[in-house]
Design an enzyme around this catalytic site. Structure first.
Site, PDB file in Angstrom:
ATOM      1  N   ASP A  49       0.841  -1.209   0.000  1.00 21.57           N
ATOM      2  CA  ASP A  49       0.000   0.000   0.000  1.00 21.57           C
ATOM      3  C   ASP A  49       0.873   1.256   0.000  1.00 21.57           C
ATOM      4  OD1 ASP A  49       0.895  -0.171   2.599  1.00 21.57           O
ATOM      5  OD2 ASP A  49      -1.056   0.178   3.528  1.00 21.57           O
ATOM      6  N   SER A  50       2.199   1.074   0.067  1.00 26.47           N
ATOM      7  CA  SER A  50       3.121   2.190  -0.162  1.00 26.47           C
ATOM      8  C   SER A  50       2.884   2.801  -1.543  1.00 26.47           C
ATOM      9  CB  SER A  50       4.574   1.720  -0.025  1.00 26.47           C
ATOM     10  OG  SER A  50       4.797   0.554  -0.796  1.00 26.47           O
ATOM     11  N   ASP A  88      -1.124  -6.125  -0.365  1.00 21.08           N
ATOM     12  CA  ASP A  88      -1.477  -5.508   0.922  1.00 21.08           C
ATOM     13  C   ASP A  88      -2.976  -5.287   1.047  1.00 21.08           C
ATOM     14  OD1 ASP A  88       0.529  -5.059   2.768  1.00 21.08           O
ATOM     15  OD2 ASP A  88       1.177  -3.157   1.880  1.00 21.08           O
ATOM     16  N   LYS A 118      -1.194  -9.393   2.791  1.00 18.90           N
ATOM     17  CA  LYS A 118      -0.470  -8.921   3.980  1.00 18.90           C
ATOM     18  C   LYS A 118      -1.372  -7.939   4.703  1.00 18.90           C
ATOM     19  CE  LYS A 118       3.203  -5.957   3.784  1.00 18.90           C
ATOM     20  NZ  LYS A 118       2.636  -4.803   4.521  1.00 18.90           N
ATOM     21  N   GLU A 120      -1.559  -5.426   8.468  1.00 19.05           N
ATOM     22  CA  GLU A 120      -0.795  -4.847   9.574  1.00 19.05           C
ATOM     23  C   GLU A 120      -1.487  -5.114  10.901  1.00 19.05           C
ATOM     24  OE1 GLU A 120       0.043  -0.718   8.877  1.00 19.05           O
ATOM     25  OE2 GLU A 120       0.872  -1.110   6.879  1.00 19.05           O
ATOM     26  N   GLU A 186       9.003  -4.404  10.836  1.00 20.32           N
ATOM     27  CA  GLU A 186       9.423  -3.096  10.330  1.00 20.32           C
ATOM     28  C   GLU A 186       9.921  -2.212  11.460  1.00 20.32           C
ATOM     29  OE1 GLU A 186       6.863  -1.168   7.469  1.00 20.32           O
ATOM     30  OE2 GLU A 186       7.973   0.720   7.618  1.00 20.32           O
TER      31      GLU A 186
HETATM   32  O1  KIV Z   1       3.516  -1.109   1.683  1.00 22.27           O
HETATM   33  C1  KIV Z   1       4.672  -1.551   1.678  1.00 22.27           C
HETATM   34  O2  KIV Z   1       5.449  -1.326   0.737  1.00 22.27           O
HETATM   35  C2  KIV Z   1       5.103  -2.352   2.819  1.00 22.27           C
HETATM   36  C3  KIV Z   1       6.547  -2.723   2.911  1.00 22.27           C
HETATM   37  C4  KIV Z   1       7.374  -1.538   3.120  1.00 22.27           C
HETATM   38  C5  KIV Z   1       6.780  -3.770   3.916  1.00 22.27           C
HETATM   39  O3  KIV Z   1       4.311  -2.702   3.627  1.00 22.27           O
END
Ligand code: KIV
Length: 275
Positions: A49-50, A88, A118, A120, A186
Site C-alpha cells: 500500500d506504499s 497488501d 499482507k 498490519e 518493520e
Molecule cells: O507497503 C509496503 O510497501 C510495505 C513494505 C514496506 C513492507 O508494507
C-alpha cells in the site's frame, strides 16, 4: 510451454519452509514493467500500500483503496512469472471484523491472482489472521512499525525499544499462533529482530530490522532512487534513477528548445513509389 520456461512458483508453504535457509528476497512493485524487472531476482513481490505514497503522491498510506490495490495487483501479476505475489490489505478494509476482512481478502486474491495478502497488526489482529487462514487465505503479518497506524503510533518511529520490546515479542507470537506463514518486522531494533527471528518457526522479513531476519523487503522506488521525498535510514540506494531521469529530461527539454530533437534519424521520409 517449453521445459526451460517452466518454473515452479513458490506458494506460501514453500516460503514458510525457507525458515532459517537462504534469505528470502522481496521487493515491492506496482506496475507491469517494474514487476518484469524484479521477477527474476525475487522470491516474493509485494504490491504494497506504499503505492499510495510512491505512485499517487498521498501523504500516507491511509488514503489507499481496495480499487487501487486491485488495479496495481492486476498490473503486477501481468509482469510476474516466477516470484510469488503478495497484496497488501489497505487501511479500513479489514479492521471492522473477520467477515469484512474475509470479503476483501478474497476479493483481492480472486481479482489479482495474489497467492497471499499482507495485513498490519499484532495480537489484536490474531483472530482475523486465524479466520482468514482457516478459510484458505494465506496471511503475511506485519508488526513493529505499522504505517497504517501512524496516527496512533505518533509518527514513523522505531518500535520495541526498552520495555516496549515485550509488545513486539507478544505480537510476533500471536500472529504466528494465528497461522501467518511469515511476518514483516518493520523498524524494530536489530537485537530484538534477531531474538524474534530465532524464536519464531515462521520466516521474518525485515525492513529496518536486522540482517539476521529470514528475508528482507524494500520499496523498489526507494532502493532505485526514484522516490526521493524522504529517505528512511533503512533504505540503501542501489541506483540513482531519479537523478538519471532528471538529467535525461533536462537534455530532452534543451534539445526540443534548440530544435536538435527530433534529428533526421527520428523522422520519416516519403515512401519510394511502388515500395
Ligand atoms: O507497503 C509496503 O510497501 C510495505 C513494505 C514496506 C513492507 O508494507
Amino acid at each position: 510451454m517449453s521445459a526451460t520456461s517452466e518454473v515452479k512458483r513458490p506458494v506460501p508453504p514453500d516460503i514458510r519452509a525457507r525458515k532459517g535457509g537462504t534469505p528470502l528476497v522481496m521487493l515491492t512493485a506496482y506496475t507491469t514493467p517494474v514487476a518484469r524487472l524484479v521477477d527474476p531476482h525475487c522470491d516474493m513481490v509485494l504490491v504494497g500500500d506504499s503505492v499510495g505514497m510512491v505512485l499517487h503522491g498521498l501523504p500516507s498510506t491511509l488514503g489507499v483503496t481496495m480499487e487501487m490495490m486491485i488495479l496495481h495487483g492486476q498490473a503486477v501479476a501481468r509482469g510476474l512469472n516466477r516470484a510469488m505475489m503478495v497484496v497488501d490489505m489497505p487501511f479500513g478494509a479489514y479492521e471492522e471484523g473477520e467477515a469484512q476482512a474475509f470479503r476483501n481478502a478474497a476479493r483481492l486474491m480472486a481479482e489479482t491472482g495474489a497467492a497471499a495478502v499482507k495485513l498490519e497488526g499484532g495480537a489484536h489482529m490474531a483472530p482475523t489472521i486465524a479466520h482468514l487462514t482457516a478459510r484458505g487465505i494465506p496471511v503475511m503479518a506485519h508488526i513493529g512499525l505499522t504505517p497504517q497506524a501512524v496516527n496512533t503510533l505518533g509518527g514513523y518511529r522505531v518500535q520495541g525499544r526498552g520495555e516496549d520490546a515485550d509488545r513486539i515479542r507478544h505480537d510476533a507470537a500471536a500472529v504466528t499462533e494465528a497461522g501467518a506463514f511469515s511476518v514483516v518486522l518493520e523498524k524494530v531494533p536489530d537485537v530484538l529482530a534477531t531474538e524474534v527471528t530465532q524464536a519464531l518457526p515462521i520466516p521474518t522479513i525485515g525492513i529496518g530490522a536486522s540482517a539476521a531476519c529470514d528475508g528482507q523487503v524494500l520499496v523498489v522506488d526507494d532502493m532505485l532512487g526514484l522516490f526521493t521525498a524522504f529517505r528512511p535510514k533503512f533504505v540503501k540506494r542501489y541506483a540513482e534513477l531519479g537523478a538519471d531521469a532528471d538529467r535525461a529530461i533536462a537534455a530532452y527539454a534543451k534539445e526540443v528548445r534548440a530544435r536538435t530533437f527530433p534529428a533526421p534519424e527520428h523522422v520519416f521520409g516519403e515512401k519510394a513509389p511502388g515500395k
